[in-house]
Design a protein around this motif. Structure first.
Motif, PDB file in Angstrom:
ATOM      1  N   GLU A 609      44.369 144.750  47.982  1.00  0.00           N
ATOM      2  CA  GLU A 609      43.676 144.380  46.752  1.00  0.00           C
ATOM      3  C   GLU A 609      43.581 145.616  45.851  1.00  0.00           C
ATOM      4  O   GLU A 609      43.270 146.716  46.318  1.00  0.00           O
ATOM      5  CB  GLU A 609      42.268 143.865  47.056  1.00  0.00           C
ATOM      6  CG  GLU A 609      42.221 142.422  47.528  1.00  0.00           C
ATOM      7  CD  GLU A 609      42.614 141.448  46.426  1.00  0.00           C
ATOM      8  OE1 GLU A 609      42.223 141.649  45.255  1.00  0.00           O
ATOM      9  OE2 GLU A 609      43.348 140.486  46.737  1.00  0.00           O
ATOM     10  N   ALA A 610      43.847 145.432  44.584  1.00  0.00           N
ATOM     11  CA  ALA A 610      43.692 146.543  43.646  1.00  0.00           C
ATOM     12  C   ALA A 610      42.215 146.875  43.489  1.00  0.00           C
ATOM     13  O   ALA A 610      41.358 145.981  43.540  1.00  0.00           O
ATOM     14  CB  ALA A 610      44.285 146.167  42.291  1.00  0.00           C
ATOM     15  N   PRO A 611      41.875 148.143  43.316  1.00  0.00           N
ATOM     16  CA  PRO A 611      40.464 148.502  43.125  1.00  0.00           C
ATOM     17  C   PRO A 611      39.938 147.989  41.784  1.00  0.00           C
ATOM     18  O   PRO A 611      40.695 147.796  40.842  1.00  0.00           O
ATOM     19  CB  PRO A 611      40.495 150.038  43.132  1.00  0.00           C
ATOM     20  CG  PRO A 611      41.879 150.387  42.665  1.00  0.00           C
ATOM     21  CD  PRO A 611      42.765 149.314  43.241  1.00  0.00           C
ATOM     22  N   VAL A 612      38.648 147.735  41.724  1.00  0.00           N
ATOM     23  CA  VAL A 612      37.992 147.413  40.455  1.00  0.00           C
ATOM     24  C   VAL A 612      37.609 148.733  39.801  1.00  0.00           C
ATOM     25  O   VAL A 612      36.924 149.561  40.402  1.00  0.00           O
ATOM     26  CB  VAL A 612      36.750 146.537  40.675  1.00  0.00           C
ATOM     27  CG1 VAL A 612      35.998 146.333  39.350  1.00  0.00           C
ATOM     28  CG2 VAL A 612      37.150 145.194  41.271  1.00  0.00           C
ATOM     29  N   ILE A 613      38.088 148.958  38.581  1.00  0.00           N
ATOM     30  CA  ILE A 613      37.808 150.200  37.859  1.00  0.00           C
ATOM     31  C   ILE A 613      37.180 149.845  36.519  1.00  0.00           C
ATOM     32  O   ILE A 613      37.704 149.004  35.780  1.00  0.00           O
ATOM     33  CB  ILE A 613      39.088 151.027  37.629  1.00  0.00           C
ATOM     34  CG1 ILE A 613      39.751 151.371  38.966  1.00  0.00           C
ATOM     35  CG2 ILE A 613      38.785 152.302  36.846  1.00  0.00           C
ATOM     36  CD1 ILE A 613      41.060 152.132  38.818  1.00  0.00           C
ATOM     37  N   ASP A 614      36.029 150.471  36.238  1.00  0.00           N
ATOM     38  CA  ASP A 614      35.315 150.203  34.982  1.00  0.00           C
ATOM     39  C   ASP A 614      35.026 148.720  34.811  1.00  0.00           C
ATOM     40  O   ASP A 614      35.056 148.182  33.700  1.00  0.00           O
ATOM     41  CB  ASP A 614      36.113 150.733  33.777  1.00  0.00           C
ATOM     42  CG  ASP A 614      36.383 152.228  33.869  1.00  0.00           C
ATOM     43  OD1 ASP A 614      35.500 152.941  34.385  1.00  0.00           O
ATOM     44  OD2 ASP A 614      37.461 152.660  33.439  1.00  0.00           O
ATOM     45  N   GLY A 615      34.791 148.053  35.924  1.00  0.00           N
ATOM     46  CA  GLY A 615      34.448 146.642  35.877  1.00  0.00           C
ATOM     47  C   GLY A 615      35.624 145.716  35.675  1.00  0.00           C
ATOM     48  O   GLY A 615      35.441 144.504  35.477  1.00  0.00           O
ATOM     49  N   LEU A 616      36.821 146.246  35.753  1.00  0.00           N
ATOM     50  CA  LEU A 616      38.029 145.449  35.497  1.00  0.00           C
ATOM     51  C   LEU A 616      38.884 145.355  36.752  1.00  0.00           C
ATOM     52  O   LEU A 616      39.115 146.350  37.445  1.00  0.00           O
ATOM     53  CB  LEU A 616      38.865 146.102  34.378  1.00  0.00           C
ATOM     54  CG  LEU A 616      38.175 146.259  33.019  1.00  0.00           C
ATOM     55  CD1 LEU A 616      39.029 147.135  32.099  1.00  0.00           C
ATOM     56  CD2 LEU A 616      37.921 144.896  32.386  1.00  0.00           C
ATOM     57  N   THR A 617      39.354 144.152  37.058  1.00  0.00           N
ATOM     58  CA  THR A 617      40.258 143.980  38.185  1.00  0.00           C
ATOM     59  C   THR A 617      41.626 144.564  37.836  1.00  0.00           C
ATOM     60  O   THR A 617      41.935 144.835  36.664  1.00  0.00           O
ATOM     61  CB  THR A 617      40.438 142.498  38.527  1.00  0.00           C
ATOM     62  OG1 THR A 617      41.142 141.856  37.451  1.00  0.00           O
ATOM     63  CG2 THR A 617      39.094 141.821  38.752  1.00  0.00           C
ATOM     64  N   GLY A 618      42.470 144.727  38.839  1.00  0.00           N
ATOM     65  CA  GLY A 618      43.812 145.245  38.591  1.00  0.00           C
ATOM     66  C   GLY A 618      44.595 144.356  37.635  1.00  0.00           C
ATOM     67  O   GLY A 618      45.268 144.844  36.720  1.00  0.00           O
ATOM     68  N   ASP A 619      44.500 143.030  37.850  1.00  0.00           N
ATOM     69  CA  ASP A 619      45.226 142.110  36.964  1.00  0.00           C
ATOM     70  C   ASP A 619      44.718 142.213  35.530  1.00  0.00           C
ATOM     71  O   ASP A 619      45.499 142.188  34.572  1.00  0.00           O
ATOM     72  CB  ASP A 619      45.081 140.667  37.455  1.00  0.00           C
ATOM     73  CG  ASP A 619      46.013 140.359  38.620  1.00  0.00           C
ATOM     74  OD1 ASP A 619      46.563 141.313  39.213  1.00  0.00           O
ATOM     75  OD2 ASP A 619      46.200 139.163  38.940  1.00  0.00           O
ATOM     76  N   GLN A 620      43.404 142.322  35.368  1.00  0.00           N
ATOM     77  CA  GLN A 620      42.849 142.439  34.014  1.00  0.00           C
ATOM     78  C   GLN A 620      43.322 143.727  33.346  1.00  0.00           C
ATOM     79  O   GLN A 620      43.686 143.729  32.164  1.00  0.00           O
ATOM     80  CB  GLN A 620      41.318 142.393  34.074  1.00  0.00           C
ATOM     81  CG  GLN A 620      40.783 141.014  34.414  1.00  0.00           C
ATOM     82  CD  GLN A 620      39.286 141.012  34.628  1.00  0.00           C
ATOM     83  OE1 GLN A 620      38.693 142.017  35.049  1.00  0.00           O
ATOM     84  NE2 GLN A 620      38.648 139.861  34.369  1.00  0.00           N
ATOM     85  N   ARG A 621      43.351 144.826  34.087  1.00  0.00           N
ATOM     86  CA  ARG A 621      43.826 146.092  33.511  1.00  0.00           C
ATOM     87  C   ARG A 621      45.305 145.997  33.146  1.00  0.00           C
ATOM     88  O   ARG A 621      45.738 146.538  32.128  1.00  0.00           O
ATOM     89  CB  ARG A 621      43.600 147.241  34.504  1.00  0.00           C
ATOM     90  CG  ARG A 621      42.150 147.511  34.810  1.00  0.00           C
ATOM     91  CD  ARG A 621      41.949 148.854  35.509  1.00  0.00           C
ATOM     92  NE  ARG A 621      42.697 148.981  36.762  1.00  0.00           N
ATOM     93  CZ  ARG A 621      42.299 148.529  37.932  1.00  0.00           C
ATOM     94  NH1 ARG A 621      41.154 147.875  38.041  1.00  0.00           N
ATOM     95  NH2 ARG A 621      43.036 148.716  39.024  1.00  0.00           N
ATOM     96  N   PHE A 622      46.075 145.318  33.970  1.00  0.00           N
ATOM     97  CA  PHE A 622      47.494 145.155  33.680  1.00  0.00           C
ATOM     98  C   PHE A 622      47.689 144.463  32.332  1.00  0.00           C
ATOM     99  O   PHE A 622      48.430 144.940  31.463  1.00  0.00           O
ATOM    100  CB  PHE A 622      48.181 144.355  34.782  1.00  0.00           C
ATOM    101  CG  PHE A 622      49.601 143.980  34.462  1.00  0.00           C
ATOM    102  CD1 PHE A 622      50.655 144.838  34.762  1.00  0.00           C
ATOM    103  CD2 PHE A 622      49.903 142.781  33.817  1.00  0.00           C
ATOM    104  CE1 PHE A 622      51.962 144.510  34.441  1.00  0.00           C
ATOM    105  CE2 PHE A 622      51.205 142.430  33.494  1.00  0.00           C
ATOM    106  CZ  PHE A 622      52.243 143.309  33.803  1.00  0.00           C
ATOM    107  N   PHE A 623      47.031 143.324  32.150  1.00  0.00           N
ATOM    108  CA  PHE A 623      47.235 142.553  30.921  1.00  0.00           C
ATOM    109  C   PHE A 623      46.646 143.258  29.701  1.00  0.00           C
ATOM    110  O   PHE A 623      47.209 143.190  28.602  1.00  0.00           O
ATOM    111  CB  PHE A 623      46.654 141.147  31.076  1.00  0.00           C
ATOM    112  CG  PHE A 623      47.421 140.293  32.044  1.00  0.00           C
ATOM    113  CD1 PHE A 623      48.760 139.985  31.816  1.00  0.00           C
ATOM    114  CD2 PHE A 623      46.820 139.810  33.204  1.00  0.00           C
ATOM    115  CE1 PHE A 623      49.482 139.204  32.716  1.00  0.00           C
ATOM    116  CE2 PHE A 623      47.535 139.030  34.097  1.00  0.00           C
ATOM    117  CZ  PHE A 623      48.868 138.730  33.862  1.00  0.00           C
ATOM    118  N   MET A 624      45.553 143.953  29.893  1.00  0.00           N
ATOM    119  CA  MET A 624      44.979 144.711  28.785  1.00  0.00           C
ATOM    120  C   MET A 624      45.869 145.898  28.423  1.00  0.00           C
ATOM    121  O   MET A 624      46.025 146.237  27.251  1.00  0.00           O
ATOM    122  CB  MET A 624      43.567 145.186  29.150  1.00  0.00           C
ATOM    123  CG  MET A 624      42.580 144.043  29.306  1.00  0.00           C
ATOM    124  SD  MET A 624      40.943 144.570  29.871  1.00  0.00           S
ATOM    125  CE  MET A 624      40.257 145.186  28.332  1.00  0.00           C
TER     126      MET A 624
END
Length: 688
Positions: A609-624
């Motif tokens: 599982e990707a770590p949650v960073i700054d409240g964002l999941t790995g998938d969310q960081r990818f798309f952002m």
């Protein structure tokens, strides 16, 4: 010739011409500072607009705060991620040039002397103003001395090599049906307005631009001390309108198969016998060439009729203006400013000239790009970055292969051929392995126009010298300091200059998710061009050859048609939508790129599982991370011009269009029916 070459054989991440908007030093430093203080996630959270639901407009959710807080300065037509990096590259190149220019007793003929003196020749406003249009008077004299149709044909060929435009654009490129050899080509040209539609569209904007163009021609004649400007403007506009009538549309010119029309030189008279092909090709330095590829035969036939019917005096008037127009940026301030007033202010909405030093940097980059590039990469591109980028490319290649295997709509035979092509991709990262040789170029500190002409001539001669020889597989079509990337179908290569390999595209200090969403999607985009509606017509060796089964090709066409329709519904202004056909190749590249980059990112986690960073999941960081690379703000005139001529969709729709088709995006941000970005599952486009 370079712009024609690029449009003909390369698909770039961003339009090369017309995208040189820049920021001031302070703005550039601010942008880079923002990048340096970005959170460990690599997401620039200060740019987020929480008043926008990500499910309704993800692009404005990620970038809306920045859009509200930043305006386009008067010397630009656009700002954003790409433009921030271009500013930084300009600053970096300026520092190199200034160091060289401040050095005393540079050895004549050295690369350092050429860079310093080319820049000096551009910055010497006093000398340029004193000379006025005198530097191009020898060309005016040559035009006035043309006495017959054969000499006119010869002039077209001879003076294109030094930068004078005409209705025929001659260039040399890899033969699309014999990628082991070079071929001569001709592309339609000869217009002073951006596209044929500008001559015929009756909308108020276009009628105003036509009137402005006629007034501009007249004023240019007056400023150069040429008589009869008012009548000349009418003559030129009438002649160009006739030429525009025979031009293919930009959608038509995208078709690789229809563009490939090889003629024996002895058969060119079947297209038109009014034009002296022998005189033209001899003047280009290819008198012994036995065949030539005509990209738009209909245009050549129409041009032949116009050539025969148009009085020699009118052609001389036409050539006089195009000579003046082509060299205007290198002449006196009054001529340069008038050229700016029409082409930048009226056409593109730029309110004021860029600082002179920035324009000088552009001149050096265009004419001595790899001389500067050698120094640039030594200072700004580390071996560690190149190694990391190489790793990402191979990860994307593996993910692309896995995706091909998983395609339900493609047969095994076509998949096999697709794998062969994918394996044959040649990645070029950062800078060339072999640098261009400028030793034959003479640069003088007080001869700007001469410098530009000699550079153009050297480039032309280098191209001609390729004929009959091996493919220059070491050659690049962009310098390392260019913020862009491209795919060449005939070379089957993907190319990533050093300057784009920086935040927000490539951040060595950021979590992997944002890098895969940024530079990973860029890598996937260029790979995707190898499999877009035109790139897919070329095989692993770069030859224009069908490797698809009939049924697979039909299914591919159905899917691309759906993408055309999707983008054609995106509204840029109330009266203007995206051209889904013109932008199809780039839209396929974007959709493929982000899809494959996501697969590669997930594979890189090795099942964890990707770590949650700054409240964002790995998938969310990818798309952002993906959405923030398209961050931009463009003035209306420029946007309208781009929609008419640019094969890329506006940045907002590059983000929205791709993500709206990805099931994984729906999961990451809980997109549901009724949300503005929602597309029913059965209507989501999946190609690769």
């Amino acid at each position: 010739m370079k712009a024609i070459l690029t449009s003909a054989i390369c698909s770039s991440l961003l339009l090369i011409t017309g995208c040189n908007s820049q920021m001031t030093n302070n703005e550039s430093n601010s942008a880079i500072s923002t990048q340096k203080t970005a959170l460990a996630s690599g997401i620039e959270k200060a740019n987020i607009d929480n008043s926008v639901r990500p499910q309704d407009n993800f692009y404005r959710y990620v970038n809306g705060g920045w859009m509200k807080n930043n305006e386009v300065p008067g010397d630009k037509t656009a700002i954003g991620s790409f433009y921030d990096l271009r500013d930084k590259a300009d600053d970096d190149v300026k520092a190199i040039i200034e160091e060289l220019a401040a050095t005393d007793n540079l050895k004549m003929g050295s690369d350092e002397q050429k860079v310093a003196d080319l820049f000096r020749s551009y910055m010497d406003s006093e000398n340029r103003n004193a000379l006025g249009s005198k530097p191009i008077q020898p060309i005016f004299d040559a035009i006035n001395n043309i006495s017959n149709a054969s000499e006119l044909s010869e002039f077209f060929g001879k003076y294109q090599a030094v930068g004078v435009g005409s209705p025929l654009a001659f260039y040399i490129s890899i033969d699309a049906k014999d990628s082991s050899s070079y071929a001569t080509h001709i592309w339609q040209s000869g217009l002073g307005l951006p596209d044929k539609d500008y001559y015929f569209n009756e909308a108020e904007r276009f009628t105003a631009l036509r009137a402005g163009y006629v007034a501009h021609i007249e004023k240019m004649f007056d400023l150069a001390g040429l008589k009869g400007g008012k009548e000349a403007a009418k003559t030129i506009m009438a002649l160009e309108t006739k030429l525009a009538n025979y031009h293919w549309t930009r959608v038509q010119t995208r078709d690789s198969e229809k563009r490939y029309n090889k003629f024996a030189v002895s058969d060119l008279s079947k297209l038109t016998d009014a034009f002296d092909w022998s005189a033209y090709l001899s003047a280009q330095g290819v008198a012994k060439q036995k065949d030539i590829i005509i990209n738009q035969p209909d245009f050549i036939e129409g041009f032949g009729k116009i050539f025969a019917e148009t009085p020699l005096k009118d052609w001389q008037t036409y050539l006089t203006f195009h000579t003046l127009s082509n060299f205007a940026p290198y002449l006196s301030a009054d001529i340069d400013n008038e050229n700016f007033d029409f082409y930048s202010k009226q056409l593109s909405g730029r309110k004021e000239q860029r600082p002179q030093w920035k324009r000088g940097v552009s001149v050096v980059n265009r004419n001595l790009g790899e001389v500067i590039g050698k120094i640039y990469v030594s200072r700004h591109f580390t071996p560690k970055a190149k190694a990391r980028m190489s790793e990402l490319v191979e990860n994307l290649r593996t993910a692309y292969g896995d995706s091909i295997d998983g395609l339900e709509w493609m047969s095994g035979d076509t998949k096999k051929s697709a794998h062969v092509k994918l394996a044959a991709f040649t990645p070029k990262i950062g800078y060339p392995d072999k640098w261009e040789d400028y030793s034959a170029l003479n640069i003088e500190s007080d001869d700007l126009v001469g410098n530009v002409m000699r550079s153009s001539r050297l480039g032309h001669d280098k191209e001609v010298a390729k004929l009959g020889g091996p493919i220059h597989d070491w050659e690049w079509h962009m310098s390392p300091q260019t913020v862009n990337a491209y795919y060449s179908p005939t070379a089957n290569e993907i190319v990533f200059p050093a300057a784009i390999l920086q935040p927000p595209f490539f951040n060595m200090q950021a979590d992997d998710a944002v890098n895969y969403g940024g530079i990973g999607a860029v890598i996937g985009h260029e790979m995707g061009h190898g499999f877009d509606d035109q790139g897919s017509k070329y095989d692993a060796d770069g030859n224009l050859r069908n490797w698809w089964t009939e049924q697979d090709l039909k299914e591919f066409a159905n899917r691309t048609k759906a993408l055309v329709e999707q983008y054609a519904n995106y509204q840029v202004f109330e009266d203007l939508n995206v051209n889904g056909e013109l932008t199809l190749g780039e839209n396929i590249g974007d959709l493929s790129g982000v899809t494959i980059a996501y697969k590669a990112y997930k594979a890189s986690l090795n099942g964890k599982e990707a770590p949650v960073i700054d409240g964002l999941t790995g998938d969310q960081r990818f798309f952002m991370g993906y959405a923030q690379i398209w961050r931009s703000k463009i003035v209306e005139k420029s946007m309208r011009n781009r929609v008419a001529t640019d094969p890329h969709s506006p940045g907002e729709f590059r983000a929205l269009g791709s993500l709206s088709n990805m099931n994984e995006f729906y999961d990451a941000f809980d997109v549901k029916e009724g949300d503005a970005m929602y597309i029913a599952p059965e209507k989501r486009v999946k190609i690769w």
